[in-house]
Design a protein around this motif. Sequence first.
Motif, PDB file in Angstrom:
ATOM      1  N   TYR A   1      41.527 -54.067 -32.605  1.00  0.00           N
ATOM      2  CA  TYR A   1      41.169 -52.634 -32.986  1.00  0.00           C
ATOM      3  C   TYR A   1      41.237 -51.878 -32.039  1.00  0.00           C
ATOM      4  CZ  TYR A   1      39.127 -55.241 -37.160  1.00  0.00           C
ATOM      5  OH  TYR A   1      38.724 -56.205 -38.044  1.00  0.00           O
TER       6      TYR A   1
ATOM      7  N   VAL B   1      38.356 -46.340 -36.901  1.00  0.00           N
ATOM      8  CA  VAL B   1      39.508 -47.315 -36.636  1.00  0.00           C
ATOM      9  C   VAL B   1      40.824 -46.526 -36.266  1.00  0.00           C
ATOM     10  CG1 VAL B   1      41.063 -49.455 -37.024  1.00  0.00           C
ATOM     11  CG2 VAL B   1      38.361 -49.216 -37.339  1.00  0.00           C
TER      12      VAL B   1
ATOM     13  N   GLN C   1      44.965 -50.776 -35.588  1.00  0.00           N
ATOM     14  CA  GLN C   1      44.615 -52.322 -35.566  1.00  0.00           C
ATOM     15  C   GLN C   1      45.866 -53.208 -35.800  1.00  0.00           C
ATOM     16  OE1 GLN C   1      41.795 -52.149 -39.086  1.00  0.00           O
ATOM     17  NE2 GLN C   1      43.057 -53.867 -39.999  1.00  0.00           N
TER      18      GLN C   1
END
Length: 249
Positions: free
Chosen positions: A230, A241, A244
């Motif tokens: 991530y 985030v 990822q």
Amino acid sequence: MTVGSHLSTDVVSDLLEGLLSEPDRVAAETHLASCAECAEVADGLVRVRDVLRSAPPPPMPADIAERLTAVIAVESASRADDTGVVSLGQARERKLSRRGAQILIAAASVAVLAVAGGVVANSINNRGPIAAIKDHTSSPSVAAPAKTLYLARGEAPEFTAANLAAEATKLLTPTKPKPAPDSVQGMANPGKCVAAAVDGELRDFRSISYNGAGAYLAISNPSGDLVRAYVITGCPGEGTVATQADLPH
């Protein structure tokens, strides 16, 4: 492994045959993933071996066999100290000058080409060295269990969404890094922020640059042997985030 260090031909050969111990195999495959010169050596060994296995075995003159043995010993002796990976044939090492090694390598290369002949040109395929090694060894495809993987410290490239998987994979290491300001130990900020943003168990994280701005690269173990990378922004605070990717390892 430092820049300029390389695996010996003997070590690469043992890796192809699945003869290295688990720690040495992991170290050798990690080195090959980031060293173009050693990867080229591995590719050449795989191709020549495949050709020789598919062709009728020609008689090997005793002097050529002796030269090949000397080449392997010289290369193993000159590179083992740099990489820290010792092959099963290390006992054959001989102390020869670098100039002598170059002469032996050149002579052995000519001998191998003469033996293989035109069969080589028709048999070489386009697979990369790492893929070829995995095809020719009984070692498992997973270098280390997900719960023993960490992120190497030191210099790192500029991360983007496009290169996350490739560059994060290069940083995977079974060696736990020494405590650092961005360590998971104690889960102090930004650790808690990063841990809250990932799925599953947070394995490790480190600071990086993402699209020109500061961020954190984290890896987690959502389930089984799955490793997920991530890019986390906003820590310490409310982590987000940015991108990822699941990593091959």
